[in-house]
Structure formats: C-alpha cells, structure tokens
Design a protein around this motif. Structure first.
Motif: not given
Length: 278
Positions: A75-90
C-alpha cells in the motif's frame, strides 16, 4: 624458455575489497562461503537430478537483477515508510564512511608510534647496532614465558656452542626470509626459487599516502645477482564504497624490476624430454 605471466605486479585494477594494513588478520577463520555452499548444493543436484538442476539454473538466471515487485505491491502508506527507511539507511552509510576514514587516520597515527620500534629493529637486524642489556634481558624473560606454554615454540631450547663463524655474523642473517617463511599467509607463496632473492632482503617498510587513502610497501634489498633495483615498492590506493562506506581496493602500482638476465625469476625454463627413436 617461456615467460611466466603469473601476476601483474605493476598495475592492478579489480573490485576486491581489501582490509587496511593494521587490521588484516594473520589467521582467517575457516568459515564456509556462500559460493562454496552453493557449489556443494549444485554438485549434489547434478548427481541426483540433472534435469532439476538445469531447470533451477534457468529460472534463477532470469531473476538476477530483476525487481521482485514486492515493494510496488505494498500500500502507498507502507511504501512511503519504506522510503523513510531508505533515507535512514543512507544517513547510516554516510556515518559509516566517516567511521572508516577515521579508523584509517587512526592507523596512520599509530604507525608513527611504531616507527621508532621498527627503526630500532632494522638497526639490530642489519648489524648497525646491538641490543642493550635491558633489551636482551627483557627478551629472554619473554622467551622463557613463551616456552612454558606448550602451544608456543619460542626461544632456544638448547644453547648451541658458538662456532668459528659466530663472531663474523652481522646482525641477524636471513631475518626477513625466516620471518616470511613462518608467516601463515605468506609461507605458501614463497617458492624455492624465490628464497635466493629474499635472502638479500634488508628491510620492509610501510608508508601511508598523504594525498589519498592508501599505502606503499617498500622492500629494500642488498646488492644481489637477481636484479639491480635497491628498493622495490608497490603502492595500493583505496576507493570508498558508496554502499557500505568501506575502503575497497582500487588500484596498485608496482616497481618495474630490472632483472639480471642470468637470474630472471619471472622467466621459467621448460625442459622437454625427447623420445628415443627406434
């Protein structure tokens, strides 16, 4: 004669990761790699069911590098949370980059503390100086303590009588050949032909590069019948990984060895036996 290509010591460029000089372990843990496990599994399948192995290899080959589609199915909301994790990982990777660079700078700092010890060692090995009474006494205590450990062979168990050549010996003859021959990772790389040249090795020095992450190894030789160079060097340059921040091997540049024709160790002689004609 045929030229032995071997390893190109002058220029190298590959994607292998490389530990820095000070954190390189002498002994490597005997852990199985993923490639080894995969190879064993493939061998077993090839023996038991060749058709199944062929089918699996075909399907796995088509999946390499292809997106799984899992993220897009969320779902879109979950994908946005994954993007947030990508930011943290970077951000984590950016910190890792600083960490590895600071570790490397720390190694350089401590190399300066080691330098006087290495200089003193060189003096004793080359015969330019004798160890002090305090150094000999402390070293004898260390050797005695090591001999008490059944797993460590150290020191001289029986003192041999000094021969006629004892007074003529300068420093510690063939020190570096002995050291390299007893190094767990290097011993197997030294051939009988190499030993002749290594006997003339006087010193090995590590010099860190000042303008970029990397280091240079310098091998100082006495005059010898193998090559005319007095110093052979090899420079290693690191590149920093954008994925994990590690310092990875980038390139290497080595000295061109000026071999003497009669003792060129880079050339092998192949002797072929002729069959007797009847």
């Amino acid at each position: 004669m045929s030229e032995n290509k071997g390893v190109n010591i002058k220029n190298e460029k590959q994607a292998d990761t490389a530990p820095t000089p000070q954190n390189t372990p002498i002994f490597t843990a005997p852990l199985p790699t993923a490639a080894a496990v995969s190879s064993e599994t493939a061998d077993a399948l090839a023996t038991q069911n060749p058709a199944l192995l062929s089918m699996l290899q075909g399907r796995l080959g088509s999946l390499i590098g292809a997106p799984s589609g899992y993220i897009d199915s969320l779902p879109k909301a979950v994908r946005e949370r994954v993007d947030g994790l990508r930011c943290l990982q970077q951000q984590h990777t950016d910190i890792d980059k600083k960490l590895h660079l600071e570790i490397f700078e720390l190694e350089k700092k401590y190399s300066e503390l080691y330098a006087p010890l290495y200089a003193r060692r060189t003096e004793i090995v080359q015969g330019a100086a004798e160890p002090t009474d305090a150094e000999k006494e402390e070293g004898a205590k260390i050797a005695e303590a090591e001999k008490e450990d059944a797993e460590v062979e150290s020191g001289i168990t029986e003192a041999p009588e000094d021969g006629e050549d004892a007074e003529e010996a300068t420093g510690i003859p063939e020190f570096w050949l002995t050291a390299l021959r007893n190094h767990p990772q290097l011993a197997e790389l030294i051939t009988d032909r190499d030993e002749g040249a290594i006997k003339f090795l006087r010193d090995i020095r590590l010099v860190y590069l000042s303008d970029k992450p990397g280091f240079k190894l310098e091998f100082e030789f006495a005059e010898n019948p193998y090559f005319s160079n007095s110093v052979l060097s090899k420079t290693y340059v690191y590149e920093q990984s954008d994925v994990a921040g590690d310092l990875e091997f980038g390139s290497a540049q080595g000295t061109e060895i000026d071999w003497k024709p009669e003792n060129d160790l880079s050339v092998t002689v192949e002797t072929k036996k002729q069959r007797h004609k009847t």
